[in-house]
Design a protein around this motif. Structure first.
Motif, short mmCIF file in Angstrom:
data_model
loop_
_atom_site.label_atom_id
_atom_site.label_comp_id
_atom_site.label_asym_id
_atom_site.label_seq_id
_atom_site.Cartn_x
_atom_site.Cartn_y
_atom_site.Cartn_z
N SER A 96 -13.87 -9.96 -7.75
CA SER A 96 -12.67 -10.74 -7.47
C SER A 96 -12.11 -10.64 -6.13
N VAL A 97 -11.80 -11.89 -5.50
CA VAL A 97 -11.21 -12.01 -4.18
C VAL A 97 -9.90 -12.67 -4.11
N THR A 98 -8.88 -11.99 -3.47
CA THR A 98 -7.62 -12.55 -3.10
C THR A 98 -7.60 -13.49 -2.16
N VAL A 99 -7.23 -14.97 -2.45
CA VAL A 99 -7.18 -15.94 -1.66
C VAL A 99 -5.87 -16.19 -1.28
N ALA A 100 -4.70 -15.74 -1.87
CA ALA A 100 -3.25 -15.99 -1.33
C ALA A 100 -2.49 -14.69 -1.83
N GLU A 101 -1.38 -14.61 -1.21
CA GLU A 101 -0.51 -13.36 -1.49
C GLU A 101 0.74 -13.49 -0.71
N ALA A 102 1.71 -12.69 -1.28
CA ALA A 102 3.25 -12.93 -0.92
C ALA A 102 3.89 -11.78 -1.21
N PHE A 103 4.78 -11.05 -0.54
CA PHE A 103 5.53 -9.80 -0.69
C PHE A 103 6.86 -10.06 -0.98
N ALA A 104 7.65 -9.48 -1.90
CA ALA A 104 8.95 -9.35 -2.03
C ALA A 104 9.72 -8.76 -1.20
N GLU A 105 11.06 -8.81 -0.88
CA GLU A 105 11.76 -7.94 -0.08
C GLU A 105 12.07 -6.63 -0.94
N GLY A 106 12.26 -5.55 -0.35
CA GLY A 106 12.57 -4.31 -1.17
C GLY A 106 12.00 -3.05 -0.49
N PRO A 107 12.52 -1.77 -1.00
CA PRO A 107 12.13 -0.57 -0.53
C PRO A 107 10.71 -0.30 -0.70
N LEU A 108 9.88 -0.89 -1.93
CA LEU A 108 8.68 -0.53 -2.31
C LEU A 108 8.00 -1.77 -1.95
N SER A 109 6.62 -1.45 -1.63
CA SER A 109 5.73 -2.71 -1.38
C SER A 109 4.20 -2.33 -1.90
N THR A 110 3.27 -3.26 -1.70
CA THR A 110 2.02 -2.82 -2.01
C THR A 110 1.19 -3.33 -0.71
N GLN A 111 -0.19 -2.98 -0.90
CA GLN A 111 -1.09 -3.05 0.07
C GLN A 111 -1.47 -4.57 0.08
N SER A 112 -2.00 -5.32 1.48
CA SER A 112 -2.49 -6.44 1.46
C SER A 112 -3.75 -6.49 0.85
N TRP A 113 -4.31 -7.54 -0.02
CA TRP A 113 -5.58 -7.42 -0.54
C TRP A 113 -6.23 -8.93 -0.22
N LEU A 114 -5.58 -9.69 0.78
CA LEU A 114 -6.18 -10.97 1.13
C LEU A 114 -7.36 -10.77 1.67
N GLY A 115 -8.23 -11.71 1.25
CA GLY A 115 -9.93 -11.70 1.57
C GLY A 115 -10.49 -10.33 1.10
N ARG A 116 -10.17 -9.57 0.46
CA ARG A 116 -10.80 -8.28 -0.03
C ARG A 116 -11.56 -8.46 -1.33
N PRO A 117 -12.93 -8.22 -1.41
CA PRO A 117 -13.43 -8.17 -2.72
C PRO A 117 -13.08 -7.01 -3.41
N ALA A 118 -13.16 -7.03 -4.79
CA ALA A 118 -12.79 -5.99 -5.74
C ALA A 118 -13.81 -6.10 -6.88
N GLN A 119 -14.19 -5.11 -7.48
CA GLN A 119 -15.11 -5.12 -8.51
C GLN A 119 -14.40 -5.57 -9.70
N MET A 120 -15.05 -6.35 -10.57
CA MET A 120 -14.12 -7.45 -11.54
C MET A 120 -13.69 -6.34 -12.64
N VAL A 121 -13.94 -5.27 -12.96
CA VAL A 121 -13.52 -4.37 -13.91
C VAL A 121 -12.13 -3.65 -13.38
N GLY A 122 -12.04 -3.67 -12.01
CA GLY A 122 -10.89 -2.90 -11.48
C GLY A 122 -9.76 -3.92 -11.07
#
Length: 472
Positions: A331-357
């Motif tokens: 699985s590969v992320t091709v687009a992402e956007a982050f909401a405003e707020g005190p908590l956020s997540t890491q960027s996965w843009l262009g990074r491959p991940a195993q399908m099951v995870g």
């Protein structure tokens, strides 16, 4: 009509036969490429836009491929889309190299589907690329009816390993190809040859099973655009053929026109390489070359046009929004956007991940049946995060749930306090080609799960609409 239609089909092909058919092309460039006057290219392009085969693009006198053409392409390939996906996924998983499907086309064979390699050093191939080398293995298996074994060719530090795919009548309709840097050929060749033959066998069996698609077409008359009667008819005839194989009298009956008018359209379409007319008034079928148009549109849209939709979804849901695709068994992320707020997540843009995870992994692979998934995914998984399915059986339970719900909700799938909501994105063939994912704090999504699901569904539908996916 024939001369004008032949010119019009050549213009459509010139726009469609590019790795990015949505990139604006000026009528002056079309005129130069096709040997037309600029005024003729302008008139024909405007008429094609009037019937939906082209669209007006940014810039004066510029055009791109139309939604109607992408829709026709998707319907032409729908019956074998899953089988093509499995064949290429299996080749990709076994070899690790760039694999593709090539079909005969006007001007030379073209790539109509591809899974790129995950290696740093690899052979780059895109949908729409021309296979021009006369010694290429892909060209040989397409042009030489006697080629029934695996063929190999070498050029410019890269090798091709290919095998032809035949339809029910024995005609070679496509070639399965593995592209390998020459330094790895000797290691890849044995496994590639074996898996190519197995993939061909499965794909040819799927061609035999492919159903006709015609039911929705019965009883409709051609909607003729004023001043564009010939192009309106041509577009309607091509649409009908792309719904599934049929005979000229049946097409004429469904469209409410005389058979000789349909025959004239199909004659030009056959000369343009778009359809195949069986001898003696037999079945008319779309050429596999058409399948590449909607896949090229999909690649362009997912990498260039979804950002506004993703940003809006992130802001509305107050989560991180992703669009992910499957490349082989990753699985590969091709687009992402982050909401405003005190908590956020890491960027996965262009990074491959195993399908099951991956948060949308079960959606991305749910078009394959369970046996096919078992054939391409590892039996054991790497536990990259807690709650990752520990084995393939556990992951298959997710896949089955995703098929039933047409959505996937994973609570704490990667770490404590994180929840994912994902919905499937479909292309013009109806196949799942991406997942629209919203990821955020569990306490937030848990309170607003219904509305978060609705935002994920709207994001998936919005991207699917850009891809000309079937409605309903």
């Amino acid at each position: 009509m024939p001369d004008r239609l032949a010119t019009a089909l050549a213009v459509v092909r010139a726009v469609a036969d590019r790795p990015d058919p949505l990139l604006p092309v000026a009528v002056g460039a079309l005129a130069q490429e096709l040997g037309l006057t600029t005024s003729s290219a302008s008139r024909v392009s405007a008429a094609l836009a009037g019937v939906g085969l082209l669209d007006h693009a940014e810039g004066y006198g510029a055009y791109r491929l139309g939604r109607r053409a992408a829709t026709m392409s998707g319907r032409a390939g729908a019956a074998v889309a899953s089988a093509v996906d499995f064949a290429l996924t299996r080749l990709s998983a076994a070899t690790g190299e760039t694999v593709c499907l090539v079909a005969p086309a006007p001007g030379g064979p073209r790539v109509i589907a591809v899974v790129p390699s995950g290696w740093t050093l690899h052979v780059r191939v895109r949908v729409g690329d021309l296979c021009a080398g006369p010694g290429d293995a892909a060209v040989r298996v397409l042009q030489d009816e006697s080629c029934r074994d695996v063929e190999r060719s070498a050029a410019d530090e890269r090798d091709q390993i290919a095998v032809g795919v035949r339809d029910q009548g024995g005609e070679v309709v496509a070639a399965l190809v593995v592209h390998v840097p020459a330094i790895r050929t000797e290691r890849v060749l044995p496994v590639a040859g074996r898996v190519l033959l197995a993939a061909r066998s499965n794909l040819e069996a799927a061609i035999v099973r492919a159903p006709a698609q015609h039911a929705p077409s019965d009883g409709r008359a051609v909607r003729v655009a004023a001043g564009r009667a010939s192009l309106s008819l041509a577009a309607a005839v091509l649409e009908d053929v792309c719904e599934g194989g049929s005979e000229v009298p049946e097409i004429a009956r469904r469209l409410g026109v005389r058979p000789e008018r349909v025959e004239r359209v199909l004659g030009d379409a056959e000369n343009a390489g778009l359809v195949r007319l069986a001898g003696g008034g037999g079945t008319v079928t779309p050429r596999w070359y058409l399948h590449g148009w909607h896949r090229a549109v999909t690649a362009a849209v997912l990498t260039q046009q979804v950002a506004p939709l993703v940003t809006a979804a992130a802001q509305e849901s107050r989560t991180t929004a992703y669009v992910t695709v499957r490349r082989g068994i990753r699985s590969v992320t091709v687009a992402e956007a982050f909401a405003e707020g005190p908590l956020s997540t890491q960027s996965w843009l262009g990074r491959p991940a195993q399908m099951v995870g991956a948060d949308g992994g079960a959606l991305l692979i749910m078009d394959l049946d369970d046996d096919q998934i078992v054939a391409v995914l590892p039996a054991r998984t790497s536990l990259t995060a807690q709650r990752t399915p520990r084995d393939l059986d556990s992951f298959l339970q997710q896949v089955r749930r995703a098929r039933l719900d047409d959505r996937l909700v994973l609570d704490g799938y990667a770490e404590d306090g994180l929840t994912s909501v994902a919905a499937p994105v479909r292309d013009a063939s109806g196949a799942v080609v991406a997942a629209a994912c919203l990821v955020g704090p569990t306490h937030l999504i848990g309170r607003e799960l219904t509305s978060t699901r609705a935002v994920a569904d709207r994001l998936a539908r919005g991207v699917s609409d850009l891809l000309a996916a079937p409605t309903g």
